[in-house]
Design an enzyme around this catalytic site. Sequence first.
Site, PDB file in Angstrom:
ATOM      1  N   LYS A   1      70.792  65.205  51.951  1.00 30.58           N
ATOM      2  CA  LYS A   1      70.960  65.234  50.499  1.00 30.58           C
ATOM      3  C   LYS A   1      72.405  64.852  50.202  1.00 30.58           C
ATOM      4  CE  LYS A   1      69.939  68.059  46.432  1.00 30.58           C
ATOM      5  NZ  LYS A   1      69.363  69.340  45.957  1.00 30.58           N
TER       6      LYS A   1
ATOM      7  N   CYS B   1      65.459  65.677  46.006  1.00 32.80           N
ATOM      8  CA  CYS B   1      65.593  66.270  44.674  1.00 32.80           C
ATOM      9  C   CYS B   1      66.635  65.581  43.771  1.00 32.80           C
ATOM     10  CB  CYS B   1      65.886  67.752  44.820  1.00 32.80           C
ATOM     11  SG  CYS B   1      65.586  68.727  43.324  1.00 32.80           S
TER      12      CYS B   1
ATOM     13  N   GLU C   1      61.353  70.481  49.207  1.00 31.61           N
ATOM     14  CA  GLU C   1      62.714  70.905  49.527  1.00 31.61           C
ATOM     15  C   GLU C   1      62.733  72.423  49.758  1.00 31.61           C
ATOM     16  OE1 GLU C   1      67.172  70.450  47.531  1.00 31.61           O
ATOM     17  OE2 GLU C   1      65.405  70.523  46.226  1.00 31.61           O
TER      18      GLU C   1
END
Length: 508
Positions: A341, A375, A266
Amino acid sequence: MKIEEIENIELKYLSLADYKELKAAMVSSYLNMQNAFWKEREIGRLIKLFPEGQVVIKINGKLAGCALSIIVDYDKFETGHTYKEVTGNYTFSTHTDEGDVLYGIDVFISPDFRGMRLGRRLYDYRKELCEKLNLKSIVFGGRMPNYHKYADKLTPKEYIEQVRRKEIHDPVLNFQISNDFHPSKVMKGYLEGDKDSNDFAILMEWDNIYYQKPSKVAASTKTVIRLGLIQWQMRPYNDIEELLQQAEYFIDAVSGYRSDFALFPEFFNAPLMAGNNHMSTPDAIRELAKHTEVLVQRFSEFSITYNINIITGSMPEVIDGMLYNVGYLCRRDGSTERYEKLHVTPDEARVWGMQGGTKLQAFDTDCGKIGVLICYDVEFPELSRLLAEEGVDILFVPFLTDTQNGYSRVRNCARARAIENECYVAIAGSVGNLPNVQNMDIQFAQSMVFTPCDFSFPTNGIKAEATPNTEMILIANVDIGLLRELNQFGAVRNLKDRRKDLFELRKK
């Protein structure tokens, strides 16, 4: 015969020389059915058409059991059929080498040899043959020899349910269910003269989890996939070309090991913000977003040049004035796909004004279906479960964490996702520090590949792990075939055993 009297057990192809013994064994096995044996010319035709499908078990040289089968084009029989129809009026004219289903014509064990689990050997042979010939499934019409005792009180469906719950004992149906066959349909008038079953039969099926639909395209389906994880060192770069030079170096390295995927972390491009320190933090990351289009284009070119699928980690992207955290799957055929995300951290929202995305999807690749969660997203189990519902085999998690606390959350949640969704999970992060970049001071990472925890996998569920906080690549092979076995035959089966009668999960 007693087990201690056994000197030799053989599984052999049936030959016409066995016919006399075969007839005697069939007659003794089907005492309640008249003329329930195959004629010699019929057996001869079966052997000629499909020798691999006709096998016998011999104990001390004496025929103890037999299994007969043909291959059929199941589209012609799926809606309904009788035993007479599926065998072509007992001529086996329905057999075709181009078919997709192994159809069981007969299987029996002579009464003198029952209780030795010989039937399981015949069923196991059929399963191996089905896999070897790349057939979709095994199908046959199963008898219900005890149903006549309950026909006045129970429908066939009710009878099957009570047999499943062990409330009624049916020797044939119990045996078939215990050998991984499942009832798919009740058929009336399937087998002439089967009074014990009250003229009913159950269509039983066993699905070949290794079946691959034949393709006319010149492509091979891989089952062992090689992953290349890039544990990226954060360091200053003069410009985007210098950063791309370092990225290409790693892509070249993992490609040299013939990896199928390269996974970046990321915000791997965060060092480019060093030149924006005179700006406010929200403006600095929006300036970084201006590089995203070029990065995606160059990564797509790398994927073609180095023949590897690249998961680009993540980058900031501005759409209609809104800031998002996104990444791209750059396939080696030149196509690209975007992922987002969905859950931004409180820090991303507060410091950068970043928004959560709205799109969750699985991606088809030449190595099967994959998913990507960035993440924080891996800490929400609903997302990976929805991807599992779409058939994802490998979940990629690019991450960026500054402390061991944050890393532990990503690591432990990713490990759980591998177990509960019966998939592989690969995580890759950045290491080092960026003293000249606001909100990107330090990084902590240990990239890893997680597996389910079962007999075919590492006992701790860790396939491979990088050295913590060291720039390096991590190469690991994962076998998709083992996931298929786990789903069907695992010690626990997290996906199959879900209580869907109590809960459901769905996208809005």
